[in-house]
Design a protein around this motif. Structure first.
Motif, mmCIF file in Angstrom:
data_model
loop_
_atom_site.group_PDB
_atom_site.id
_atom_site.type_symbol
_atom_site.label_atom_id
_atom_site.label_comp_id
_atom_site.label_asym_id
_atom_site.label_seq_id
_atom_site.Cartn_x
_atom_site.Cartn_y
_atom_site.Cartn_z
ATOM 1 N N MET A 1 0.838 -1.202 0.000
ATOM 2 C CA MET A 1 0.000 0.000 0.000
ATOM 3 C C MET A 1 0.873 1.252 0.000
ATOM 4 N N SER A 2 0.616 2.141 -0.937
ATOM 5 C CA SER A 2 1.430 3.342 -1.049
ATOM 6 C C SER A 2 1.102 4.338 0.048
ATOM 7 N N GLY A 3 2.138 4.894 0.639
ATOM 8 C CA GLY A 3 1.934 5.887 1.677
ATOM 9 C C GLY A 3 1.557 7.244 1.139
ATOM 10 N N LYS A 4 1.571 7.410 -0.198
ATOM 11 C CA LYS A 4 1.204 8.698 -0.798
ATOM 12 C C LYS A 4 0.140 8.518 -1.882
ATOM 13 N N ARG A 5 -0.712 7.538 -1.672
ATOM 14 C CA ARG A 5 -1.739 7.269 -2.675
ATOM 15 C C ARG A 5 -2.757 8.407 -2.769
ATOM 16 N N HIS A 6 -2.831 9.255 -1.745
ATOM 17 C CA HIS A 6 -3.768 10.373 -1.749
ATOM 18 C C HIS A 6 -3.203 11.607 -2.445
ATOM 19 N N LEU A 7 -1.978 11.501 -2.974
ATOM 20 C CA LEU A 7 -1.332 12.628 -3.645
ATOM 21 C C LEU A 7 -1.056 12.302 -5.108
ATOM 22 N N LYS A 8 -1.413 13.233 -5.996
ATOM 23 C CA LYS A 8 -1.117 13.062 -7.416
ATOM 24 C C LYS A 8 0.076 13.914 -7.839
ATOM 25 N N SER A 9 0.285 15.031 -7.150
ATOM 26 C CA SER A 9 1.428 15.895 -7.436
ATOM 27 C C SER A 9 1.695 16.760 -6.216
ATOM 28 N N TYR A 10 2.759 17.532 -6.272
ATOM 29 C CA TYR A 10 3.103 18.403 -5.145
ATOM 30 C C TYR A 10 2.009 19.416 -4.861
ATOM 31 N N LYS A 11 1.221 19.770 -5.875
ATOM 32 C CA LYS A 11 0.179 20.781 -5.722
ATOM 33 C C LYS A 11 -0.891 20.351 -4.727
ATOM 34 N N ASP A 12 -1.068 19.042 -4.584
ATOM 35 C CA ASP A 12 -2.071 18.547 -3.637
ATOM 36 C C ASP A 12 -1.686 18.844 -2.190
ATOM 37 N N LEU A 13 -0.401 19.108 -1.956
ATOM 38 C CA LEU A 13 0.079 19.374 -0.596
ATOM 39 C C LEU A 13 -0.083 20.835 -0.176
ATOM 40 N N ILE A 14 -0.253 21.724 -1.137
ATOM 41 C CA ILE A 14 -0.278 23.161 -0.843
ATOM 42 C C ILE A 14 -1.555 23.547 -0.090
ATOM 43 N N THR A 15 -1.385 24.307 0.965
ATOM 44 C CA THR A 15 -2.516 24.787 1.758
ATOM 45 C C THR A 15 -3.240 25.898 1.006
ATOM 46 N N THR A 16 -4.540 25.768 0.847
ATOM 47 C CA THR A 16 -5.316 26.753 0.111
ATOM 48 C C THR A 16 -5.546 28.015 0.953
ATOM 49 N N TYR A 17 -5.931 29.084 0.275
ATOM 50 C CA TYR A 17 -6.239 30.336 0.969
ATOM 51 C C TYR A 17 -7.379 30.137 1.962
ATOM 52 N N ASP A 18 -8.409 29.401 1.547
ATOM 53 C CA ASP A 18 -9.569 29.192 2.415
ATOM 54 C C ASP A 18 -9.188 28.439 3.691
ATOM 55 N N GLU A 19 -8.301 27.447 3.567
ATOM 56 C CA GLU A 19 -7.871 26.697 4.740
ATOM 57 C C GLU A 19 -6.997 27.549 5.653
ATOM 58 N N THR A 20 -6.166 28.401 5.057
ATOM 59 C CA THR A 20 -5.332 29.312 5.856
ATOM 60 C C THR A 20 -6.216 30.272 6.639
ATOM 61 N N ARG A 21 -7.205 30.834 5.950
ATOM 62 C CA ARG A 21 -8.134 31.763 6.601
ATOM 63 C C ARG A 21 -8.886 31.063 7.730
ATOM 64 N N ALA A 22 -9.385 29.862 7.469
ATOM 65 C CA ALA A 22 -10.114 29.113 8.494
ATOM 66 C C ALA A 22 -9.220 28.820 9.696
ATOM 67 N N GLY A 23 -7.943 28.542 9.426
ATOM 68 C CA GLY A 23 -6.997 28.277 10.502
ATOM 69 C C GLY A 23 -6.779 29.491 11.384
ATOM 70 N N PHE A 24 -6.654 30.662 10.760
ATOM 71 C CA PHE A 24 -6.454 31.893 11.527
ATOM 72 C C PHE A 24 -7.691 32.233 12.363
ATOM 73 N N VAL A 25 -8.869 32.001 11.790
ATOM 74 C CA VAL A 25 -10.117 32.253 12.530
ATOM 75 C C VAL A 25 -10.185 31.346 13.753
ATOM 76 N N MET A 26 -9.841 30.077 13.575
ATOM 77 C CA MET A 26 -9.863 29.124 14.676
ATOM 78 C C MET A 26 -8.887 29.542 15.775
ATOM 79 N N LEU A 27 -7.680 30.001 15.374
ATOM 80 C CA LEU A 27 -6.691 30.448 16.351
ATOM 81 C C LEU A 27 -7.178 31.679 17.104
ATOM 82 N N ALA A 28 -7.841 32.593 16.374
ATOM 83 C CA ALA A 28 -8.364 33.799 17.015
ATOM 84 C C ALA A 28 -9.419 33.449 18.056
#
Length: 314
Positions: free
Chosen positions: A1-28
């Motif tokens: 079983m591949s340990g990176k089967r959920h990834l097709k390219s490096y782009k899948d690893l990049i955190t989106t703007y929406d997730e960054t914003r949600a993270g900051f809201v949660m921290l606040a």
């Protein structure tokens, strides 16, 4: 079983703007929640300090001595290294150089200075919150993976230091968990979080061992029993992403070299919340070279579920 089967390219690893914003809201929201006791302490301090006529009389209020030390800039960590005489001198310095010059506004000056020190302490705890959150989220996801597969588990309670029988329906277990244990076929698996690995000489965020939970501490001393090790970085701020990856990358290299010296090659993985473009490319390169077996973005539930399914199956 591949340990990176959920990834097709490096782009899948990049955190989106929406997730960054949600993270900051949660921290606040978390910071606001944690600040409530500090605000209440400041209100109580103001009420008590307002009973005296001048700053010197504050020395007579024994109940607020810890608050006076905080206002003097003495942190909880520094407090452990001071004797009673040092504490008195710190308070006298506060009174002579800051409270008395403030005149009739000495109470407000006291409260403001108290809040500065307590706020700094709160900021320090929030800087560690990302790592704590990553550990909690991964622990809950591993439990979910085991529960869906119908696999019983035990967990290590940080409050009692005891291993307890786990329940998939138990709420808030991730707040107190320091380890997990289950049986994978005929093999036992034990996870320990943030523990010192003797062969590495440093703390490692995540260790998966081939042993029963009763033997886990002794197994840490046996390099051949390590199945996987991982570094977790839960900070969401993009500005600190590269630095977090540099720290994690060095730690993973140190782990790899330590085990290689014993002719061993346990699986290595990385999970991060703030992953930017250049960082994602480096992680992907390490996956391609085989330096890492798996990687995932903490903010993407599908990736976390996938990496936890991999963890519980190896």
């Amino acid at each position: 079983m591949s340990g990176k089967r959920h990834l097709k390219s490096y782009k899948d690893l990049i955190t989106t703007y929406d997730e960054t914003r949600a993270g900051f809201v949660m921290l606040a929201l978390e910071k606001t929640r944690r600040s409530t006791p500090v605000v209440e302490e400041a209100r109580s301090l103001k009420a008590l300090a307002s009973k005296v006529n001048n700053p010197v009389e504050l020395l007579q209020l024994k109940k607020i001595q810890p608050a006076l030390l905080a206002a003097a800039g003495v942190s909880d960590k520094a407090l452990k290294h001071l004797n009673e005489e040092d504490k008195k001198e710190a308070i006298k310095h506060l009174i002579a150089h800051y409270l008395e010059p403030a005149g009739i506004a000495f109470v407000e000056e006291l409260v403001f200075r108290f809040l500065i020190t307590r706020g700094d302490t709160l900021g320090g705890s929030m800087r560690n919150f990302g790592g704590i959150l990553a550990e909690r989220k991964l622990a809950r996801a591993v439990i979910a993976s085991l529960s869906l597969a119908g696999i019983p588990f035990n967990w290590l309670d940080s409050r009692s230091g005891q291993w307890l029988k786990g329940s998939k329906d138990e709420a808030d277990i991730e707040y107190y968990i320091k380890g997990l244990n289950w049986e994978n076929g005929k093999n036992f698996r034990t996870i320990l979080y943030n523990c010192k690995v003797p062969i590495v000489g440093k703390n490692v965020d995540f260790c998966l061992l081939a042993c029963k939970f009763e033997d886990s501490l002794e197994c840490l001393k046996q390099p051949s029993l390590f199945v996987a090790l991982g570094e977790l970085k839960g900070g969401i701020d993009p500005a600190g992403a590269d630095e977090h990856w540099k720290t994690a990358s060095k730690a993973l290299s140190r782990i790899r070299d330590a085990f290689k010296g014993k002719g061993l090659k346990p699986e290595l993985f990385f999970i991060g919340a703030a992953i930017q473009d250049s960082m994602a490319k480096e992680i992907w390169s390490d996956l391609e070279k085989g330096f890492l077996r798996s990687a995932a973005n903490l903010t993407v539930s599908a990736q976390i579920a996938s990496i936890c399914n991999w963890i519980t199956s190896i």
